[in-house]
Structures are given as C-alpha cells and as structure tokens.
Design a protein around this motif. Structure first.
Motif, PDB file in Angstrom:
ATOM      1  N   THR A 205       0.875  -1.130   0.062  1.00  0.00           N
ATOM      2  CA  THR A 205      -0.089  -0.046  -0.068  1.00  0.00           C
ATOM      3  C   THR A 205       1.033   1.417   0.087  1.00  0.00           C
ATOM      4  N   SER A 206       0.246   2.470  -0.103  1.00  0.00           N
ATOM      5  CA  SER A 206       1.050   3.763  -0.035  1.00  0.00           C
ATOM      6  C   SER A 206       0.915   4.228   1.390  1.00  0.00           C
ATOM      7  N   LEU A 207       0.409   3.461   2.335  1.00  0.00           N
ATOM      8  CA  LEU A 207       0.602   3.910   3.809  1.00  0.00           C
ATOM      9  C   LEU A 207       2.018   3.699   4.304  1.00  0.00           C
ATOM     10  N   ASN A 208       2.292   4.863   4.857  1.00  0.00           N
ATOM     11  CA  ASN A 208       3.645   4.958   5.833  1.00  0.00           C
ATOM     12  C   ASN A 208       3.512   4.384   7.081  1.00  0.00           C
ATOM     13  N   ALA A 209       4.563   4.231   7.904  1.00  0.00           N
ATOM     14  CA  ALA A 209       4.513   3.518   9.107  1.00  0.00           C
ATOM     15  C   ALA A 209       3.680   4.397   9.954  1.00  0.00           C
ATOM     16  N   GLU A 210       3.429   5.492   9.774  1.00  0.00           N
ATOM     17  CA  GLU A 210       2.344   6.002  10.852  1.00  0.00           C
ATOM     18  C   GLU A 210       0.761   5.763  10.234  1.00  0.00           C
ATOM     19  N   GLY A 211       0.895   5.108   8.929  1.00  0.00           N
ATOM     20  CA  GLY A 211      -0.358   4.796   8.844  1.00  0.00           C
ATOM     21  C   GLY A 211      -1.084   6.105   7.785  1.00  0.00           C
ATOM     22  N   ILE A 212      -0.266   6.903   7.411  1.00  0.00           N
ATOM     23  CA  ILE A 212      -0.677   8.263   6.588  1.00  0.00           C
ATOM     24  C   ILE A 212      -0.503   7.690   4.987  1.00  0.00           C
ATOM     25  N   SER A 213      -1.513   7.909   4.209  1.00  0.00           N
ATOM     26  CA  SER A 213      -1.602   7.628   2.779  1.00  0.00           C
ATOM     27  C   SER A 213      -0.524   8.599   1.855  1.00  0.00           C
ATOM     28  N   GLU A 214       0.448   7.987   1.445  1.00  0.00           N
ATOM     29  CA  GLU A 214       1.370   9.103   0.679  1.00  0.00           C
ATOM     30  C   GLU A 214       0.938   9.000  -0.779  1.00  0.00           C
ATOM     31  N   PRO A 215       1.274  10.034  -1.514  1.00  0.00           N
ATOM     32  CA  PRO A 215       1.216   9.826  -2.962  1.00  0.00           C
ATOM     33  C   PRO A 215       1.973   8.741  -3.604  1.00  0.00           C
ATOM     34  N   PHE A 216       1.466   8.169  -4.732  1.00  0.00           N
ATOM     35  CA  PHE A 216       2.129   7.075  -5.474  1.00  0.00           C
ATOM     36  C   PHE A 216       1.966   7.115  -6.915  1.00  0.00           C
ATOM     37  N   ALA A 217       2.893   6.648  -7.670  1.00  0.00           N
ATOM     38  CA  ALA A 217       2.562   6.173  -8.902  1.00  0.00           C
ATOM     39  C   ALA A 217       1.893   5.155  -9.248  1.00  0.00           C
ATOM     40  N   SER A 218       1.016   5.109 -10.347  1.00  0.00           N
ATOM     41  CA  SER A 218       0.148   4.110 -10.437  1.00  0.00           C
ATOM     42  C   SER A 218       0.481   2.956 -11.056  1.00  0.00           C
ATOM     43  N   GLU A 219       1.908   2.930 -11.681  1.00  0.00           N
ATOM     44  CA  GLU A 219       2.746   1.840 -12.024  1.00  0.00           C
ATOM     45  C   GLU A 219       3.185   0.886 -10.704  1.00  0.00           C
ATOM     46  N   ASN A 220       3.140   1.708  -9.710  1.00  0.00           N
ATOM     47  CA  ASN A 220       3.576   0.719  -8.436  1.00  0.00           C
ATOM     48  C   ASN A 220       2.395   0.068  -7.917  1.00  0.00           C
ATOM     49  N   VAL A 221       1.232   0.326  -8.372  1.00  0.00           N
ATOM     50  CA  VAL A 221      -0.041  -0.515  -7.920  1.00  0.00           C
ATOM     51  C   VAL A 221      -0.048  -1.969  -8.540  1.00  0.00           C
ATOM     52  N   PRO A 222      -0.152  -3.199  -7.914  1.00  0.00           N
ATOM     53  CA  PRO A 222       0.164  -4.203  -8.482  1.00  0.00           C
ATOM     54  C   PRO A 222      -1.098  -4.666  -9.397  1.00  0.00           C
ATOM     55  N   LEU A 223      -0.749  -4.949 -10.782  1.00  0.00           N
ATOM     56  CA  LEU A 223      -1.456  -5.276 -11.637  1.00  0.00           C
ATOM     57  C   LEU A 223      -2.121  -6.682 -11.451  1.00  0.00           C
ATOM     58  N   GLU A 224      -3.491  -6.575 -11.570  1.00  0.00           N
ATOM     59  CA  GLU A 224      -4.518  -7.796 -11.403  1.00  0.00           C
ATOM     60  C   GLU A 224      -5.348  -8.190 -12.367  1.00  0.00           C
ATOM     61  N   GLU A 225      -5.411  -9.274 -12.388  1.00  0.00           N
ATOM     62  CA  GLU A 225      -6.255  -9.718 -13.820  1.00  0.00           C
ATOM     63  C   GLU A 225      -7.199 -10.875 -13.465  1.00  0.00           C
TER      64      GLU A 225
END
Length: 170
Positions: A6-26
């Motif tokens: 996930t894009s959650l950091n150690a404090e549980g805060i959602s940080e910005p992320f690049a879409s290509e870093n999100v797992p591709l599911e099918e």
C-alpha cells in the motif's frame, strides 16, 4: 495485518504514489469476460470510494451487464475505444469520454472492446457494504451484505410462508 503493498507509511498516512507501483491484477471468465486493473484506491488506503485503472483487451467484455441500487459508478476513457452497452442501446466511447451510472438507474451497463487495441479507462464507484446489484440478462440479484446472489424470478409476496392464523407465542 495487511500483507498487500500500500501507499501507507509507518504512521498509517497515505502518501502519493505512481499508478505503475500498484500491483496489476487480472481476472477472466471463459472467453467472453476479463480485464486487467490496478486498484488505486485500495493501494492508497481508501475505504469509501473505489478507483481502478482498467485495461480491456480486444474482444473482451468488462463484466456481466448490471446496474446498482445504492452505488454510483463513473468511467473516464484514457486511451483507445470501446462500446458501452447501456440497456438496449450502444455507444462508442473513446479517449476523453465520460459516463455516469447513477444509483438506482435501472438500466444495465457493461463495456465491450470492439477494437483491435486495448482500451484504458478509470472506473470510479462507491463501496457501499449494503449494495444490491441487478443483472438483467441473467436475472441474478447480488446482495453484498450477505455475500449472496439470488434469482430475481424467485420472488415472494410479503406474507407468503407466514402462518397468519396461529396465535403469537408467549
């Protein structure tokens, strides 16, 4: 503990992320249905709104034609083209086009890639735990709260099966 990235950091805060870093599911079912997607909102830790970056391959349909009773969905086409099946009508959708499927609009919708190249689009929808989805072509009614599906043709009257003559129990 969630072992999916996930894009959650150690404090549980959602940080910005690049879409290509999100797992591709099918997923696919038979030769008719199937899509590839990146579940952006899940990766970002969202709970109320679902956002997916989807890719529909040539000759594939996105899902069974359906409509939602409680949830709204929207789609924005990024590249390529596909056919929107909306009730008895079809519409050509191309890059830059947007469509809304309001909750309770009792007209089934699905996408079909009629072209020879993939179509990429953003799908946005609510994540209502009480959602009811109707599939007009099969008569299926899905009830998310129960994680069950029912045959719409098997309806009951309100009092059907009740003993209306027996005295109440103490």
């Amino acid at each position: 503990m969630n072992d999916k990235p996930t894009s959650l950091n150690a404090e549980g805060i959602s940080e910005p992320f690049a879409s290509e870093n999100v797992p591709l599911e099918e997923w696919s079912k038979g030769t008719r249905y199937g899509t590839k997607f990146r579940y952006l909102s899940g990766f970002g830790g969202a709970n109320h709104v679902g956002v997916a970056l989807e890719e529909l391959a040539p000759g594939k349909e996105s899902n069974m034609n359906h409509y939602h009773m409680l949830e709204e969905e929207q789609a924005f086409i990024l590249e390529g083209e596909m056919t929107l099946r909306l009730g008895d009508k079809t519409y050509l959708m191309k890059a830059g086009d947007h469509v809304c499927f309001p909750a309770g609009q009792k007209v089934g919708h699905s996408f079909y890639n009629h072209s020879d190249t993939p179509c990429r689009f953003i799908m946005i929808g609510e994540k209502n735990p009480n959602e009811v989805v109707v599939y007009p072509e099969t008569g299926r009614v899905g009830v998310r709260l129960l994680s069950e599906g029912y045959d719409k043709a098997a309806t009951m009257e309100y009092w059907q099966g009740a003993d209306t003559e027996q005295k109440p129990r103490n």
